[in-house]
Write an enzyme that holds these catalytic residues in place. Structure first.
Site, PDB file in Angstrom:
ATOM      1  N   GLU A   1      40.372  36.232  28.852  1.00  8.90           N
ATOM      2  CA  GLU A   1      39.606  35.001  29.113  1.00  8.90           C
ATOM      3  C   GLU A   1      39.214  34.323  27.802  1.00  8.90           C
ATOM      4  O   GLU A   1      39.206  33.097  27.701  1.00  8.90           O
ATOM      5  CB  GLU A   1      38.368  35.299  29.960  1.00  8.90           C
ATOM      6  CG  GLU A   1      38.652  36.011  31.296  1.00  8.90           C
ATOM      7  CD  GLU A   1      39.762  35.402  32.122  1.00  8.90           C
ATOM      8  OE1 GLU A   1      40.064  34.202  31.950  1.00  8.90           O
ATOM      9  OE2 GLU A   1      40.366  36.127  32.950  1.00  8.90           O
TER      10      GLU A   1
ATOM     11  N   TYR B   1      52.470  34.885  34.313  1.00  9.23           N
ATOM     12  CA  TYR B   1      51.734  35.608  33.274  1.00  9.23           C
ATOM     13  C   TYR B   1      52.684  36.473  32.440  1.00  9.23           C
ATOM     14  O   TYR B   1      52.725  36.390  31.226  1.00  9.23           O
ATOM     15  CB  TYR B   1      50.699  36.553  33.895  1.00  9.23           C
ATOM     16  CG  TYR B   1      49.484  35.904  34.515  1.00  9.23           C
ATOM     17  CD1 TYR B   1      49.590  35.132  35.658  1.00  9.23           C
ATOM     18  CD2 TYR B   1      48.222  36.090  33.972  1.00  9.23           C
ATOM     19  CE1 TYR B   1      48.464  34.563  36.252  1.00  9.23           C
ATOM     20  CE2 TYR B   1      47.093  35.526  34.561  1.00  9.23           C
ATOM     21  CZ  TYR B   1      47.226  34.766  35.695  1.00  9.23           C
ATOM     22  OH  TYR B   1      46.120  34.214  36.273  1.00  9.23           O
TER      23      TYR B   1
HETATM   24  N1  BES Z   1      42.656  31.374  35.024  1.00 10.92           N
HETATM   25  C1  BES Z   1      42.828  32.664  35.602  1.00 10.92           C
HETATM   26  C2  BES Z   1      42.265  32.780  36.995  1.00 10.92           C
HETATM   27  C3  BES Z   1      42.910  31.833  37.985  1.00 10.92           C
HETATM   28  C4  BES Z   1      44.279  31.752  38.102  1.00 10.92           C
HETATM   29  C5  BES Z   1      42.121  31.071  38.807  1.00 10.92           C
HETATM   30  C6  BES Z   1      44.843  30.875  39.017  1.00 10.92           C
HETATM   31  C7  BES Z   1      42.680  30.201  39.709  1.00 10.92           C
HETATM   32  C8  BES Z   1      44.058  30.095  39.817  1.00 10.92           C
HETATM   33  C9  BES Z   1      42.201  33.756  34.731  1.00 10.92           C
HETATM   34  O1  BES Z   1      42.295  33.504  33.365  1.00 10.92           O
HETATM   35  C10 BES Z   1      42.999  35.007  34.949  1.00 10.92           C
HETATM   36  O2  BES Z   1      44.156  34.998  34.634  1.00 10.92           O
HETATM   37  N2  BES Z   1      42.374  36.044  35.477  1.00 10.92           N
HETATM   38  C11 BES Z   1      43.026  37.314  35.667  1.00 10.92           C
HETATM   39  C12 BES Z   1      42.611  38.228  34.535  1.00 10.92           C
HETATM   40  C13 BES Z   1      43.576  39.288  34.155  1.00 10.92           C
HETATM   41  C14 BES Z   1      44.953  38.768  33.867  1.00 10.92           C
HETATM   42  C15 BES Z   1      43.048  40.050  32.972  1.00 10.92           C
HETATM   43  C16 BES Z   1      42.594  37.871  37.001  1.00 10.92           C
HETATM   44  O3  BES Z   1      41.595  37.379  37.550  1.00 10.92           O
HETATM   45  O4  BES Z   1      43.231  38.761  37.503  1.00 10.92           O
HETATM   46 ZN    ZN Z   2      44.235  33.642  32.650  1.00 12.53          ZN
END
Ligand code: BES
Ligand code: ZN
Length: 619
Positions: free
Chosen positions: A308, A394
């Site tokens: 984050e 990702y």
């Molecule tokens: N920005 C994302 C969360 C998100 C993605 C919200 C798509 C809405 C739509 C956040 O940065 C994220 O990737 N969170 C991951 C964290 C993990 C990869 C460490 C999660 O929540 O799993």
């Molecule tokens: Zn993210």
């Protein structure tokens, strides 16, 4: 209210801003090419009794097209009571407005007629209890169990369910806010915290941000300092453990700054939410929102903080122009995440995370709803972004950048990323903008190392490129040996797992074969107490196995997990696994019926869709 006739005007919204070609966003009705929101002034009352935010949103707009007579905004499930307009310091006058038909994904357009010269619009409105971007929690759903809690989640297109605005990442705005809360509750926003007057909290975000980063939470919150510019907000009973878990945040910031340029947001704090938060973390600027489930006591899940925090460069500073370009946000951030983990905890930690992510990627590729969803640039138009954005963007994105790093060398690649961030700071960009920059700064400067075909395959092909670097973690060689020995019949007591953490356990469990007798799972469980683990990721892997192999001793734990946890990435795989076993559907539906009201609207929608449409969807 006078209906305005707008479809024709809407069509012309596709024109680019002079001097820069801005793509249109299929997930927004807004017309930023004609009239662009630059600043927001929010003034809201929080009512937990009615589960409503109500007040005004003032939008300061710039007319890019001097002939424009209308401002088009995004809304979803908002009650709009009145709209006024003003020119400069002039008086407010009623402005004509109308709401378009409600689309299940996009919500309703709000059309506002702009009098000549008007550059301010004020909307009096209220949210509805079912707002998709808000979760209203009863005291029983919090750690302290005494006070209610509210939090927002605006990404991807949920800001419109609590603020009328141009809800597209192509539009950046600064904002100020005044939030009035009931007695005993504190409001926090992902912004600079201003003075508090009685029950009124004030905030200012001075850097222009996309709408998906506007964030608010209200609850019984206390604060604990970590370092000079870092700290944690959490419920009083949770704050000390969180501050300890995340004590390396300051180090992580310093590492990113040393390689990729200054941190431009002032403070970096974390907010620990109740366990119904539908994500692990959300990179709201200056104030990451995080699930309490990462506070394990052993820093085993702090890659989430690295992730984050890295978004402060990739995503918040340079933003995806549309949700098709989401991989630019998340792939780049995932790459930075592991770089931070290498630097703070050693290469072997980073490598374990990379290898587990690689396995997650293989699974996600197999679950993709459409072949095109396996590419980096995804076709999200006509679909809910929440259904399209998966682990693929990702981890495939991370592998693409690692591929480039390996070809051009770490120093050249870091310098490239540094200049990508510097030269595009506070702007939104497309996949093609990135590829053009890559071409100009790396491919042409170091000819013969990477071909255009390779780049295009990485970004556009639904097949994984054959050039993909496969990560390796030495520590896992031993885990793999132990798994093989155990499968060959050695007792669980012989597995030297005393030092194993979440990464080793995920490796051990996730790679077990399709068939393992339930009795053998029982043997593992008796030795290592996996059903009782407090680590939510070990639990996910273990409970998945328990469901698959009908290991009944974990039944109650499965239900407890699915009712108590709201993070979609943790619960969806368990529901999916239930759908695969005989009798599992009825069980999944019964558990969901119990759990549903405690889930966030985003999690409710994700699980509903999974139960209705089968095992589709990669996340
Ligand atoms: N920005 C994302 C969360 C998100 C993605 C919200 C798509 C809405 C739509 C956040 O940065 C994220 O990737 N969170 C991951 C964290 C993990 C990869 C460490 C999660 O929540 O799993
Ligand atoms: Zn993210």
């Amino acid at each position: 209210m006078r209906p305005l006739l707008l479809p024709i005007l809407l069509l012309s919204a596709c024109a680019g801003v002079p001097g820069r070609d801005v793509p249109t966003d299929p997930h927004s009705y807004a017309n930023p090419a004609q009239v662009r929101v630059r600043h927001l002034v929010l003034d809201l009352d929080v009512s937990f009794e009615r589960r409503v935010l109500s007040g005004t949103a003032e939008l300061r707009v710039e007319r890019l097209d001097p002939r424009a007579q209308q401002l088009v905004l995004d809304t979803r499930d908002l009650n709009v009571f009145a709209v006024e307009a003003a020119a400069g310091p002039g008086a407010w006058t009623q402005a004509p407005f109308s709401l378009g038909p409600a689309d299940a994904v996009l919500g309703s357009a709000l059309y506002v007629g702009l009098p000549p010269g008007a550059d301010r619009v004020r909307i009096r409105y209220a949210t509805r209890p079912q707002a998709s971007g808000l979760q209203w929690l009863d005291p029983a759903q919090t750690a302290g169990r005494q006070k209610p809690f509210l939090f927002s989640q605006s990404e991807a297109i949920h800001a419109r369910s609590w603020i009328p605005l141009q809800d597209t990442p192509q539009v950046r705005l600064t904002y100020e806010a005044r939030i009035r809360t009931p007695d005993g509750l504190r409001a926090v926003m992902a912004a600079e915290h201003g003075p508090v007057h009685g029950r009124e909290f004030s905030f200012a975000m001075r850097q222009p941000i996309p709408s998906y980063l506007v964030a608010l939470a209200v609850g019984e919150l206390s604060f604990r300092r970590i370092g000079p510019r870092t700290g944690v907000y959490a419920e009083p009973v949770a704050v000390a453990a969180a501050a300890h878990e995340f004590e390396d945040a300051e180090k992580m910031l310093a590492i990113c700054e040393s390689r990729f340029g200054p941190y431009r947001w002032g403070r970096y704090d974390l907010l620990i939410l109740p366990p119904s938060f539908p994500y692990g973390g959300m990179e709201n600027p200056r104030l990451t929102f995080a699930t309490p489930l990462v506070v394990v006591g052993d820093k085993s899940l702090v890659a989430l903080v690295a992730h984050e925090l890295a978004h402060s460069w990739s995503g918040n500073l340079v933003t995806n122009a549309t949700w098709r370009d989401f991989w630019l946000n998340e792939g780049t951030t995932t790459y930075l995440t592991y770089r931070i983990m290498d630097a703070v905890y050693g290469q072997s930690r980073g490598d374990m995370e990379r290898v587990n992510a690689w396995n997650d990627l293989q699974e996600a590729l197999g679950l993709a709803e459409r072949p095109g969803d396996r590419a980096l640039a995804v076709d999200a138009s006509g679909r809910n972004p929440d259904d399209v954005l998966t682990t693929i963007q990702y981890v495939r994105g991370e592998r693409f950048l690692t591929f480039l790093e390996q070809k051009f060398g770490r120093d050249a690649f870091d310098a490239f990323l540094h200049s990508w961030f510097d030269e595009h700071a506070f702007q939104s960009h497309t996949t093609e903008d990135f590829l053009a920059f890559l071409d100009a700064r790396l491919l042409r400067v170091h000819p013969g190392l990477v071909t255009h075909e390779q780049v295009e395959q990485w970004v556009y092909s639904s097949e994984m490129p054959s050039t993909a670097p496969v990560p390796h973690a030495e520590a896992f060689d031993e885990v793999d040996r132990q798994r093989a020995r155990w499968l060959a019949g050695t007792g669980a007591a012989q597995i030297p797992a005393a030092q194993w953490g979440v990464h080793e356990w995920r490796r051990f469990l996730d790679l077990l074969p399709e068939q393992v007798p339930a009795a053998r799972l029982g043997e593992l469980d008796r030795q290592f107490h996996l059903t009782d683990t407090r680590n939510s990721l070990i639990a996910r892997s273990w409970l998945k196995l328990a469901i698959r192999h009908r290991y009944r001793a974990a039944d109650a734990a499965v239900e407890r997990y699915l009712v108590g946890v709201g993070r979609v990435r943790l619960i969806k795989p368990l529901y999916r696994e239930l759908l695969r076993v005989p009798g599992g559907r009825a069980r999944a539906e019964a558990i969901f019926a119990r759990a549903r009201s405690g889930y966030h609207p985003i999690a409710q929608a994700a699980i509903e869709r999974l139960l209705k449409e089968g095992a589709g969807g990669a996340d």
